[in-house]
Scaffold this active site. Structure first.
Site, short mmCIF file in Angstrom:
data_model
loop_
_atom_site.label_atom_id
_atom_site.label_comp_id
_atom_site.label_asym_id
_atom_site.label_seq_id
_atom_site.Cartn_x
_atom_site.Cartn_y
_atom_site.Cartn_z
N LYS A 12 -20.76 37.79 -30.27
CA LYS A 12 -21.41 36.98 -29.24
C LYS A 12 -22.73 36.48 -29.80
O LYS A 12 -23.42 37.21 -30.53
CB LYS A 12 -21.64 37.86 -28.01
CG LYS A 12 -22.12 37.14 -26.75
CD LYS A 12 -22.23 38.14 -25.60
CE LYS A 12 -22.72 37.51 -24.31
NZ LYS A 12 -22.80 38.51 -23.23
N SER A 64 -20.62 36.92 -19.07
CA SER A 64 -21.16 35.94 -20.00
C SER A 64 -20.54 35.98 -21.38
O SER A 64 -20.75 35.05 -22.16
CB SER A 64 -22.67 36.15 -20.14
OG SER A 64 -22.94 37.43 -20.71
N SER A 78 -20.52 41.66 -18.05
CA SER A 78 -20.33 40.51 -18.94
C SER A 78 -19.30 40.70 -20.05
O SER A 78 -18.94 39.74 -20.71
CB SER A 78 -21.67 40.12 -19.57
OG SER A 78 -22.41 39.39 -18.64
#
EC number: 6.3.5.7
Lengths: 509, 508
Positions: free
Chosen positions: A86, A168, A192
């Site tokens: 990420k 996210s 997330s």
């Protein structure tokens, strides 16, 4: 001397090669484009993606892509595997942007501890994945680089059939679902990792807070941020977890070795047990749960019963207040953590001449942050302002109450608890808790935007199922059941129990 | 600098300044003290004072994404030393908070400080008339709290190319902030407190103690007759503090006399006057929040007594000791020694060495302060105590006391030693022989008398004019002749012997 000229910042800390290839998926039929940056070009085939993938790449970029060859990989438990990180996890070879415009030119001079550990274990980083800016969102639509769509569904935005990937860590979950890598790293602050894993039909594991180093993880809310692992394969998740589960003296919140050892000896009894007590917190039975989700939940519970475990209803009353507590804490911490992004030392800075240093900071922050980030900074600063009273402390009290209630429910005593009452009555307590990850499967992009236009809080309300485990720092995994996800939660530190149960459940599907 | 001093001497109202008993002066101060740690407060970059700008900056110091703080225990220890020396209550549990404001030299957008739970509270420093030059016989200045915090980077404004330059070497250096109660009743007390504090931090070796370099930074709060207080920020020297306080007191008294309202505000000192920086209404909301990344500091309940045992004698105790028997030093010398620890240690060694050999330790006082240190000053050389170890100086003092060498020869020898590095470390006995400075001990009294007579006669015949003056009544001129005789004999024979001989030969 580093000169902060009022007219702009002449010194570029960040070289301009290695352009990001994040791209808004709305403009292309290929969803992968929006997933990954840097080392991976817009190529579905990971094997060819390994070769010279960065536009104008330097040797430093190539050196690590070259090691993708299984033969040249260092020996280790993850030898020959590939992964995607990420983009709020910093790496030296590519930009580390947090999907924010303000960091869109930022390159970190150091690698996150997790990246170094994976490197040492023989896994190869293929690139960085899209996210909601700084982790703020549950859709991966709040990104400077556009939306990441869900590979489980059609990606034709024009026909309205495209679905969100969740967030996210939507880029990480979608990358795994699209088979771009063996696994992906995400971060989980209030769900997330688990929620996008659920939306994309993958496994998503958020270990106990403090297990995995946060050094090199761009902070959103530091008391909640946890590095998580996403993969199709639960065994890969476990292997990666064992590589990352290490004390790091660079991270002040990393669990020290003595705590890890005492947890290890305490939890070992549970491993492979066939007679666990499975709790179902009644507060998770919320009205918004879709019929499909309820059915999946019940089927998992009956599978657990079939394995010989006992299922019982339990109560954790503070779950009801957890959402407001979470958003108070997370936004306050975010407002504080994001204060450093002023465009002065690094990051995007305005070219316009500014009269005062303050104007420069205001301009940079106004231009640099997207609307959702600005909204949360405002909310957080309101909480922290002297006029608002003591919301932060009250929210912390709710959090403590929630932890105590979880302690009452679990068999295993909390490693930090010195409340002796907890031990008095342990019969009928639970080893794990089971609940859905999301109230429904991934909505379409249109549905998502419609709901948010009606009320932006809608996005926040969906976190009700994931936020309690975040507030308590509990190890929690989301395992796929079709297009849904089911969470298995354990007591603080009981990561292995959670993984063991999940492995069994993954066998039955 | 010079022009400012000139200005100060010409602004007569400052030198004539007096507090008006009808307008009660009340003052409290805030001191920021830079701790002398090896590394910064929350990172492993070395602390530095004169390095190239931005050369001592770690990832955390400049607030890079993904970095976290890690407390340097040395800073904690130094803060505790000070807190114990100031009789503070050490807090068993303390923690760090974030104080938010935006500025280019503040890399995190907040400062890590101790707002809610500081490391120490409720201490005091007692001033007295004997050692601190204050009017009252004693005055207790209460200390509200001591907290540990980060320093910021250093901003400089370049008016010429209209740029702001930031040096982050100072960023994340450890500071302690000390806040006193508004206990100061006059300016002497403020001066005395600051001086005593400077001596204390130097003595404890926790800070260089200099105001001029910014190692210590002072803000003062002044109020008159219970009106709202006015804060004056960043006073860079003791005279700035005095001048700013005088100016501000006078300004506030004038305002009261003119029935003007005094408003709570922050002011700055320009060197000649205080100017408003911001009003209370414009104050920044610092949005304090606990720094939940940093662990709590939990100290053992015995930490205060443990540290107390490890502390050296405090300056006031040393002053007390030096000005009493057996040392009996004058206060100014005692103070000098107290403020210079190396010199103090040397002095104690010398004193002991002399006293051990059954001589009055006072010999040591005179020889150390006036002769030894004085010799460096005389030839304008930086004092270097290593040139002559204390026990060697003691040997010299004893040689003089036992009349094996004359005072004059001993002085000459000291100058010689200071100017001749090759002599470093040679025993005094050897040096006396080397430079042939010993008293003529191996001569019989008769031979010596003859030699003295010869020398004196020769001088008399070579200086007829002087002799004439002496005979006409200018008896002091005999000293000139004695001087010549001393020079001739390199001080081996004492002046008294020559004086007697001249008197004899000239029939005086």
């Amino acid at each position: 001397m580093l000169r902060v000229r009022i007219v702009g910042r002449p010194q570029k800390l960040v070289p301009s090669f290695c352009r990001l290839v994040h791209r808004a998926s709305a403009s292309t039929s290929d969803p992968w484009n929006s997933l990954i940056s840097s080392r991976i070009n817009t190529n579905k085939d990971t094997t060819s993606a390994e070769k010279n993938t960065v536009t104008g790449s330097s040797t430093s970029c190539n050196s690590s892509t070259a090691s993708t060859d299984a033969a040249s990989s260092p020996a280790g438990s993850l030898s020959g595997t590939t992964y995607i990180a990420k983009d709020n996890i910093v790496t030296t070879h590519e930009f580390s942007t947090g999907a924010s415009r303000i960091l869109s030119n930022y390159r970190s001079p150091f690698d996150a501890t997790v990246v170094l550990l994976l490197d040492a274990a023989g896994s190869t980083l293929l690139g960085k994945s899209n996210l909601d800016e700084f982790g703020m969102g549950s859709s991966t639509t709040n990104s400077h680089y556009g939306t990441t769509l869900n590979p489980l569904y059609s990606v034709e935005v024009e026909t309205g059939k495209a679905h969100i990937s969740g967030g996210s860590s939507g880029g990480s979950a979608a990358a795994v679902a699209g088979k771009l890598a063996n696994f992906a790293l995400g971060t989980d602050t209030g769900g997330s990792v688990r929620q996008p894993a659920s939306y994309c039909g993958t496994v998503g594991f958020k270990p106990t807070y403090g297990r995995i180093s946060r050094w090199g993880v761009i902070s959103y809310a530091q008391t909640l941020d946890t590095v998580g692992i996403i993969s199709d394969d639960i065994h890969t998740v476990e292997k990666v977890y064992h590589v990352l589960d290490k004390y790091d003296d660079k991270d002040p919140t990393s669990l020290p070795d003595d705590i890890r050892n005492s947890l290890k000896s305490k939890c070992s009894e549970d491993v492979n047990s066939t007679s666990l007590t499975v709790g179902v917190p009644r507060e998770f039975v919320v009205g918004d749960l879709s019929q499909e989700v309820k059915e999946v939940w019940f089927s998992v519970l009956s599978q657990l019963q079939d394995m010989g475990h006992t299922v019982k209803i339990v109560s954790v009353p503070s779950i009801k207040q957890s959402l407001s507590s979470y958003y108070t804490l997370a936004t306050a911490e975010a407002a504080s953590n994001l204060s450093r992004y002023d465009g002065v030392r690094y990051g995007q800075t305005t070219e316009d001449l500014q009269e005062k240093a303050h104007d420069l900071i205001v301009a940079n922050r106004t231009n640099g942050f997207g609307p959702e980030v600005q909204r949360r900074i405002l909310l957080g600063n309101y909480t922290l302002s002297s006029e608002s009273g003591d919301h932060y402390i009250k929210a912390t009290q709710v959090r403590e109450k929630l932890v105590n209630e979880f302690n009452q429910v679990f068999n295993l005593r909390h490693v930090f608890s010195n409340d002796t009452n907890v031990d008095k009555e342990t019969s009928g307590r639970c080893d794990i808790l089971v609940a859905p990850t999301a109230i429904n499967s991934a909505p379409t992009l249109e549905e998502y935007h419609q709901q948010n236009e009606t009320n932006f809080l809608n996005d926040y309300v969906n976190d009700i199922l994931t936020v309690p485990a975040s507030l308590a720092g509990l190890p929690t995994i989301s395992i796929p059941r079709g297009k849904h996800g089911i969470q298995i939660m354990g007591q603080f530190g009981a990561d292995q129990t959670v993984l063991d149960v999940s492995k069994k459940l993954m066998e039955v599907k | 600098m010079r022009s400012i001093r000139l200005f100060h001497t010409s602004s007569t109202w400052l030198s004539k300044f007096k507090l008006d008993p009808n307008y009660k002066f009340k003052c409290g101060i805030e001191i920021h003290t830079q701790l002398k740690t090896k590394y910064k407060l929350f990172s492993l970059s070395p602390t530095s004072f004169y390095s190239t700008p931005n050369s001592k900056v770690s990832y955390f110091d400049c607030g890079l994404p993904g970095t976290q703080p890690k407390l340097n225990p040395e800073a904690l220890y130094l803060a505790l030393k000070l807190a114990v020396a100031l009789d503070c209550e050490i807090q068993q549990n303390s923690s760090f908070d974030r104080k938010h404001y935006f500025y280019p030299d503040q890399p995190l957008g907040y400062q890590i400080t101790q707002h809610y739970h500081p490391i120490a509270k409720n201490g005091f420093l007692e001033l007295n008339s004997k050692f601190d030059e204050i009017k009252n016989s004693s005055k207790k200045i209460n200390i509200e709290q001591i907290q540990i915090e980060q320093d910021t980077g250093k901003t400089t404004y370049d008016k010429f190319d209209k740029s702001v330059k930031v040096d982050y070497n100072r960023s994340n250096m450890p500071l302690i902030e000390l806040v006193t109660k508004p206990d100061f009743e006059d300016l002497q007390q403020v001066r005395a407190f600051v001086k005593k504090y400077q001596t204390m931090v130097r003595h404890l070796d926790i800070c260089t103690g200099d105001l001029e370099t910014g190692a210590i930074r002072i803000d003062v709060n002044v109020s008159v007759n219970g009106n709202p207080r006015v804060e004056i920020k960043n006073l860079g020297s003791n005279s700035d503090i005095q001048d700013a306080l005088k100016y501000e007191y006078t300004r506030q008294v004038d305002s009261i006399k003119n029935n003007e309202k005094i408003i709570q505000e922050t002011r700055g000192w320009t060197g000649t006057k205080t100017v408003s920086l911001r009003l209370k209404e414009d104050a920044v909301d610092y949005r304090y929040v606990p720094d939940s990344e940093l662990p709590f500091i939990n100290l053992s309940p015995t930490i205060a007594s443990d540290i107390k045992e490890s502390l050296p004698e405090l300056p006031e105790q040393i002053l007390q000791k030096l000005t009493s028997k057996p040392y009996d030093l004058e206060l100014k010398y005692a103070r000098f020694l107290t403020e210079n620890r190396d010199t103090l240690n040397y002095y104690f060694q010398l004193f002991k060495s002399v006293a051990d050999r059954h001589h009055s330790g006072k010999l040591a006082n005179n020889w150390f302060i006036h002769e030894f240190l004085g010799a460096f000053t005389k030839i304008n050389v930086k004092v270097d105590l290593d040139i002559l170890p204390a026990n060697f100086l003691a040997d010299l003092v004893l040689q003089v006391a036992e009349k094996n060498i004359s005072t004059t020869s001993a002085r000459l020898l000291l100058l010689q030693i200071i100017q001749t590095p090759e002599d470093k470390g040679k025993p005094i006995q050897d040096l006396i022989v080397q430079y042939d400075l010993g008293s003529p001990v191996d001569m019989s009294t008769e031979d010596l008398n003859d030699a003295v007579s010869d020398i004196c006669s020769e001088i008399i015949s070579n200086n007829a004019d002087v002799v004439e003056r002496i005979k006409k009544g200018q008896k002091n001129s005999i000293k000139f002749l004695i001087g010549l005789a001393m020079k001739e004999t390199q001080g081996k024979v004492n002046a008294k012997t020559f004086s007697e001989k001249f008197n004899e030969l000239l029939d005086l």
